[in-house]
Write a protein that holds these residues in place. Structure first.
Motif, short mmCIF file in Angstrom:
data_model
loop_
_atom_site.label_atom_id
_atom_site.label_comp_id
_atom_site.label_asym_id
_atom_site.label_seq_id
_atom_site.Cartn_x
_atom_site.Cartn_y
_atom_site.Cartn_z
N ILE A 102 0.88 -1.17 0.00
CA ILE A 102 0.00 0.00 0.00
C ILE A 102 0.91 1.22 0.00
CG2 ILE A 102 -1.74 1.30 1.26
CD1 ILE A 102 -2.65 -1.38 2.49
N LYS A 103 0.80 2.02 -1.03
CA LYS A 103 1.68 3.19 -1.16
C LYS A 103 1.26 4.29 -0.18
CE LYS A 103 2.56 2.29 -6.01
NZ LYS A 103 3.71 1.63 -6.18
N ASP A 104 2.27 4.96 0.36
CA ASP A 104 2.06 6.11 1.25
C ASP A 104 2.65 7.33 0.55
OD1 ASP A 104 1.80 7.91 3.33
OD2 ASP A 104 3.45 7.09 4.50
N PRO A 105 1.87 7.98 -0.31
CA PRO A 105 2.41 9.06 -1.15
C PRO A 105 2.95 10.25 -0.35
CG PRO A 105 0.03 9.02 -1.29
CD PRO A 105 0.44 7.81 -0.51
N PHE A 106 2.50 10.42 0.88
CA PHE A 106 2.94 11.57 1.66
C PHE A 106 4.06 11.23 2.63
CE2 PHE A 106 -1.50 12.34 0.49
CZ PHE A 106 -1.32 13.46 -0.31
N GLY A 107 4.35 9.95 2.80
CA GLY A 107 5.43 9.53 3.68
C GLY A 107 5.18 9.83 5.15
N ILE A 108 3.92 9.83 5.57
CA ILE A 108 3.61 10.18 6.95
C ILE A 108 3.44 8.96 7.86
CG2 ILE A 108 2.61 12.42 6.41
CD1 ILE A 108 -0.14 11.16 6.59
#
Length: 96
Positions: free
Chosen positions: A12-18
């Motif tokens: 699952i990608k975390d595009p914001f890197g949070i």
């Protein structure tokens, strides 16, 4: 106990890197005995979101669905089954 017959896993990608760690969605096809309350003629699968982190890993969510209809089954997964799913996910994490 529920037997896992097949599975698929996707990052699952975390595009914001949070979010800490990585999250994976596992789809676990289950072989449910006919005398089990979960049994469905349509088949059953579990959708599990698993967090892999150096500090803390484990299941974030675990939901059950009918295989052919994709209908959500409003039944709680028992603790021993959830532990079995967590062990399976941990052992089958993709190598990045």
């Amino acid at each position: 106990m529920l037997a896992i017959t097949e599975y698929s896993v996707e990052l699952i990608k975390d595009p914001f890197g949070i979010l800490s760690g990585k999250r994976y969605e596992f789809i676990l096809d289950l072989d449910v005995p006919e005398d089990d309350e979960l049994h469905s003629e349509h088949g059953v699968y579990a959708k599990v979101v698993y967090k892999a982190d150096e500090e803390r890993s484990g299941i974030i969510t675990c939901d059950l669905y009918e295989r052919t209809t994709h209908k959500f089954l409003d039944i709680d997964v028992e603790d021993d089954e959830k532990a079995e799913f967590a062990a399976f996910c941990k052992d089958n994490l993709p190598e990045d």
